[in-house]
Design a protein around this motif. Structure first.
Motif, short mmCIF file in Angstrom:
data_model
loop_
_atom_site.label_atom_id
_atom_site.label_comp_id
_atom_site.label_asym_id
_atom_site.label_seq_id
_atom_site.Cartn_x
_atom_site.Cartn_y
_atom_site.Cartn_z
N HIS A 1 -6.15 7.13 10.31
CA HIS A 1 -5.60 7.34 8.96
C HIS A 1 -6.69 7.20 7.91
CE1 HIS A 1 -3.22 6.91 5.36
NE2 HIS A 1 -3.36 5.61 5.27
N HIS B 1 1.14 4.57 1.23
CA HIS B 1 0.53 5.35 2.31
C HIS B 1 0.74 6.84 2.08
CE1 HIS B 1 -0.40 6.03 6.74
NE2 HIS B 1 -0.03 7.20 6.28
N GLY B 2 -0.38 7.58 1.96
CA GLY B 2 -0.30 9.03 1.79
C GLY B 2 -0.40 9.47 0.35
N HIS C 1 0.85 -1.20 0.00
CA HIS C 1 0.00 0.00 0.00
C HIS C 1 0.88 1.24 0.00
CE1 HIS C 1 -2.73 3.10 1.29
NE2 HIS C 1 -2.17 3.21 2.48
N HIS D 1 -7.09 6.84 3.65
CA HIS D 1 -6.39 6.64 2.37
C HIS D 1 -6.77 7.72 1.35
CE1 HIS D 1 -5.34 2.06 2.72
NE2 HIS D 1 -5.24 2.67 3.89
CU CU Z 1 -2.64 4.45 3.91
#
Ligand code: CU
Ligand code: C2O
Ligand code: CU
Length: 443
Positions: free
Chosen positions: A372, A59-60, A57, A374
């Motif tokens: 968090h 992330h960010g 994944h 996505h």
């Molecule tokens: Cu993420």
């Protein structure tokens, strides 16, 4: 930009006299640093050489849901996965990691995590310290426990799986207590807390000030001079430290009273509250020609009035009878968001592409949760303790303390896909794995 990534297992020398079985990406332990520029088309060809199904994944990263690498893009052993996306966001220290359903905690712990750095014209024009490995360093912090034979010790108690796995040994970029021999007097540290559950309060042993220049989503508008900051799992903070005095400061974690409160606190009573993270040796540093200017970037801001939708996310840990049942039957549904545990077949929220939303994250438990989302970078618009330090910048994770409520505002990018969800979740990986996660589609 083409990347070929191989998810593999390997043997690493972490402890003095024994070796450790580890996982990594293009190397035995942890992932290689990836780098791309704003505007690039990125093609990542991932091969899974493990005997386990996994995912990668980003992330960010703002990207189409199919390219996200979450639990809906599993890569079986020996299989390949192609992830393609354009970089549409500003310079930032992002990262990548496994997101395998119910196994993210174990897989990241073993080493499936790396940094993903984005540059842009602005970041390159600023004369910040930016020579990778010379005055610009990734600092990936993790905590682990090891068995006598050198193997990593993951969940060994019910407490670890409720509170999150914390280890007594701190690693920086896979090494215990490293020393960075500074060649230049201004050192930029891209600090990533890639620990499963530990929240760090970082400061130097001589209490020296430094400049915070970036948060999760990239450069702040202006640098903040500070002596300490808190970094929760999955957060990134970039700082610039001056060692022109030739000294040897040690970056330390010192848990303050604040972080010890609540249920997590009581559990931590007999735990070490102070750790050295790593040391910078400034004795050989040449005077740097880099600078930290007062204007780092310009942020687009959205006011609450333009938000078309508000959503409430209530984070819960079900204790009492449910906890007993879970202990007896190994239930994975102990942790919930809005009374629901993660279900891959259920879409929890539907968001309209290109619109602005306000999400209220309410922590109804006695444990802190780094929340968090996505595919977005948000701004924190309200929190009880006030918004300060790196939280003034763009964020993709926000720490929500016990009984606290935090509001964030964000604009969802224009990607739409009614069939492929993105995730939102607690980034204490054991919480995520046990259900504190939900799914949204963007249409
Ligand atoms: Cu993420
Ligand atoms: Cu850092 Cu859903 O992940
Ligand atoms: Cu949590």
């Amino acid at each position: 930009m083409y990347f070929d990534l191989d998810i593999q297992s390997g043997i690493s020398q972490i402890l003095p006299n024994v070796s450790t079985k580890t996982w990594g990406i293009n190397q035995p332990f942890l992932g290689v640093t990836l780098r791309a520029n704003k505007g690039d088309s990125v093609h990542v060809n991932v091969t899974n050489s493990l005997h386990k199904t996994t995912t990668l994944h980003w992330h960010g990263v703002k990207l189409p849901a199919k390219a996200d690498g979450g639990p809906h893009q599993p890569i079986k052993p020996s299989a390949k996965w192609l992830s393609e996306f354009d970089i549409i966001q500003p310079a930032a220290s992002l990262w990548y990691h496994s997101h395998q359903m119910h196994e993210t905690g174990e897989q990241v712990y073993k080493g499936l995590a790396g940094m993903f750095i984005i540059d842009d014209e602005n970041s390159q024009s600023l004369n910040l310290p930016s020579e990778y490995g010379v005055d610009d360093f990734p600092v990936i912090i993790q905590d682990k426990d090891f068995n006598q034979d050198g193997s990593m010790q993951y969940l060994s108690s019910m407490r670890d799986s409720m509170m999150g796995k914390k280890g007594a040994t701190i690693l920086v970029n896979g090494v215990i207590n490293p020393v960075l021999k500074a060649k230049r007097s201004l050192i930029r540290l891209r600090i990533l807390n890639s620990s499963n559950a530990r929240i760090y309060q970082l400061q130097f042993d001589d209490n020296r000030p430094f400049k915070i220049i970036a948060s999760d989503g990239g450069l702040l508008e202006k640098p903040i001079t500070s002596k300490k900051f808190t970094i929760a799992p999955a957060e990134r903070v970039e700082i610039v430290v001056d060692v022109a005095d030739g000294s040897m400061p040690i970056l330390k974690h010192h848990a303050n009273h604040d972080s010890m409160s609540g249920m997590g606190g009581r559990g931590m009573m007999n735990e070490k509250k102070e750790f050295n993270i790593f040391q910078i040796d400034g004795s050989q540093a040449a005077l740097s020609t880099a600078t930290v200017v007062e204007k780092l970037s310009v942020h687009a801001t959205y006011s609450r009035e333009v938000a078309v939708q508000e959503r409430l996310m209530t984070l819960q840990m079900n204790m009492g009878p449910q906890l007993m049942a879970a202990a007896l039957f190994g239930s994975k549904d102990l942790l919930t968001i809005n009374d629901k545990s993660m279900d891959m077949q259920r879409i929890d929220e539907v968001v309209k592409a290109g619109t602005v939303e306000v999400w209220t994250i309410k922590n109804d438990s006695m444990h802190a949760h780094p929340f968090h989302i996505h595919n977005v970078q948000f701004k924190v618009i309200s929190r009880e303790g006030g918004i300060k330090g790196h939280e003034l910048g763009y964020k993709d994770v926000v720490l929500v303390h016990p009984d606290e409520t935090v509001e964030v505002i964000m604009k969802f990018p224009n990607f739409s896909d009614a069939n492929t969800p993105y995730m939102y979740h607690c980034h204490i990986l054991e919480h995520e794995d046990r259900g504190m996660m939900g799914q949204f589609v963007v249409v």
